[in-house]
Design an enzyme around this catalytic site. Structure first.
Site, PDB file in Angstrom:
ATOM      1  N   LYS A   1       0.831  -1.188   0.000  1.00  0.00           N
ATOM      2  CA  LYS A   1       0.000   0.000   0.000  1.00  0.00           C
ATOM      3  C   LYS A   1       0.877   1.254   0.000  1.00  0.00           C
ATOM      4  O   LYS A   1       2.001   1.227   0.515  1.00  0.00           O
ATOM      5  CB  LYS A   1      -0.877   0.034   1.266  1.00  0.00           C
TER       6      LYS A   1
ATOM      7  N   ARG B   1      -9.845 -12.004   2.509  1.00  0.00           N
ATOM      8  CA  ARG B   1     -10.676 -13.111   2.036  1.00  0.00           C
ATOM      9  C   ARG B   1      -9.934 -14.442   2.123  1.00  0.00           C
ATOM     10  O   ARG B   1     -10.555 -15.499   2.255  1.00  0.00           O
ATOM     11  CB  ARG B   1     -11.152 -12.831   0.606  1.00  0.00           C
TER      12      ARG B   1
END
Length: 424
Positions: free
Chosen positions: A203, A277
């Site tokens: 990020k 996930r």
């Protein structure tokens, strides 16, 4: 410490106050209500009162109810500094509000903690100890960590967490007030990424700043269970927290890796920043194995959900229309905001891979169009077919900066809805 009394009024302020929504007279504050959006008005007024340096308030007057008092407390809460809200109303109302505040404060404490202090194992232990203190002998648990995750075939959690020196962990907790082999009413699954660098799909710095909040799902389901237990929950519930740090090192998982899960599904990693996930996939398989009547997972999963519903709603997904309707009603009952987003069978195939059954995302910014639904479709692969399942993407669990409604930090939004579902 001086206590300010706060009352609600439907009268307009005196002319000298102009259009002020809050007026003061000595140690009393009056919140002037208009015809619509009462709870929003109250929460915004609480933010204004707190901004004046007020740290202790007594709510008084006949216009207060449980929802408006709770809304006030949400606006009055800040991440720093001691503060106190004293409730009004009958004993049952005050007890309910006290329990809510204790549960929400626990969730906020976890989410606002620094990633240095809250490692995966520490998160699992905090959650287990808090619930054990509430439930006593009705609570039992184990924490599976490090290499032991591989032995139990929790592949995703191990892969995401192996880049950190601090091991990943799964908390498996059983609240069973019925004893023996009672059926499991609900299985809860929480995303517990205690810090998310994005891994090798790193990020930008500004996007990493708030990533201590990426365990908000774990905090939310834990607090919800604790709140339901305080309210006298008499059903068996199992809790699975999937806790890891997503960091970069020579041991970290990489783009192009293929993970083979316990249920045989193979997943190509095309984005190491779509890690939530991957850990939830393990938790959902464990939850499915319980045979629970309802599986609920909660996660700060996608920026796409925030883009879709904003940061005052949580997005909800389920293959069962009745479940979505039930959740919307329960959320309305406790004055929280949820909104259903699309989930169809074909969403399972929206992250294709030429090398595996599926990829964990799409190789484009933000995972491409419909990213929140695609993530839900990925998760659906790990729920046993036919089981009743709710996925909550917690777009409203954290505020990155002060706003008219919230101070910066964790909000606890979602705790009441999940607790209401457990208590049903």
């Amino acid at each position: 410490m001086q206590i300010m009394t706060v009352a609600l009024t439907q009268d307009a302020p005196q002319s000298l106050w102009g259009k002020a929504s809050v007026t003061y007279q000595g140690t009393q504050a009056l919140i002037h209500l208009t015809d619509s959006g009462v709870l929003r008005q109250v929460q915004m007024a609480a933010r204004k009162i707190r901004a004046q340096g007020v740290t202790s308030v007594q709510l008084e007057g006949e216009l207060w109810n449980i929802d408006s008092q709770w809304a006030f407390s949400q606006g009055f809460t800040t991440a720093r500094g001691e503060f106190e809200v004293r409730w009004c109303g009958d004993e049952a109302t005050q007890t309910t509000l006290t329990h809510r505040f204790e549960a929400a404060s626990f969730a906020r404490m976890l989410v606002n903690e620094t990633p240095e202090e809250l490692s995966p194992v520490v998160l699992a232990n905090h959650a287990a100890n808090w619930l054990k203190a509430i439930g006593g002998d009705n609570v039992s648990y184990e924490i599976v960590e490090g290499q032991e995750l591989l032995e139990k075939q929790w592949i995703g959690l191990h892969a995401v967490g192996r880049g950190s020196e601090r091991p990943p962990a799964m908390l498996v907790l059983d609240f069973n007030p019925l004893g023996d082999d009672a059926p499991v009413s609900t299985a809860l699954v929480g995303k517990g990424i205690t810090f998310d660098s994005g891994g090798y799909s790193i990020k930008p710095s500004v996007g990493m700043l708030d990533m201590k909040c990426d365990m908000g799902g774990a905090a939310t389901v834990t607090a919800a269970l604790g709140l339901a237990m305080k309210a006298g929950l008499n059903k068996r519930v199992k809790l699975f927290l999937c806790c890891a740090e997503n960091l970069i090192s020579g041991h970290a998982y990489k783009l192009g890796d293929i993970l083979t899960y316990k249920n045989g599904v193979t997943v190509e990693v095309v984005n190491t920043d779509a890690e939530g996930r991957l850990v939830l996939a393990d938790g959902l398989q464990a939850a499915s194995d319980t045979g629970a009547e309802l599986i609920i997972d909660a996660a700060t999963l996608t920026g796409a959900a925030v883009m879709a519903v904003g940061d005052n709603y949580n997005a909800i997904f389920s293959p069962q229309t009745e479940t979505l309707q039930r959740v919307q009603q329960k959320a309305a009952d406790v004055s929280e905001n949820v909104w259903p987003l699309p989930l169809n069978e074909w969403h399972k195939d929206m992250c294709p891979s030429p090398f595996a059954d599926t990829a964990n995302s799409r190789a484009m910014k933000g995972g491409g169009a419909g990213g929140a639904s695609n993530a839900a479709g990925f998760l659906w692969r790990f729920v046993t077919p036919g089981m009743n399942w709710l996925h909550m993407d917690l777009a409203a669990a954290y505020s990155s900066s002060d706003s008219a409604l919230w101070s910066a930090g964790a909000t606890g939004h979602g705790v009441l809805t999940i607790a209401a579902l457990l208590e049903e």
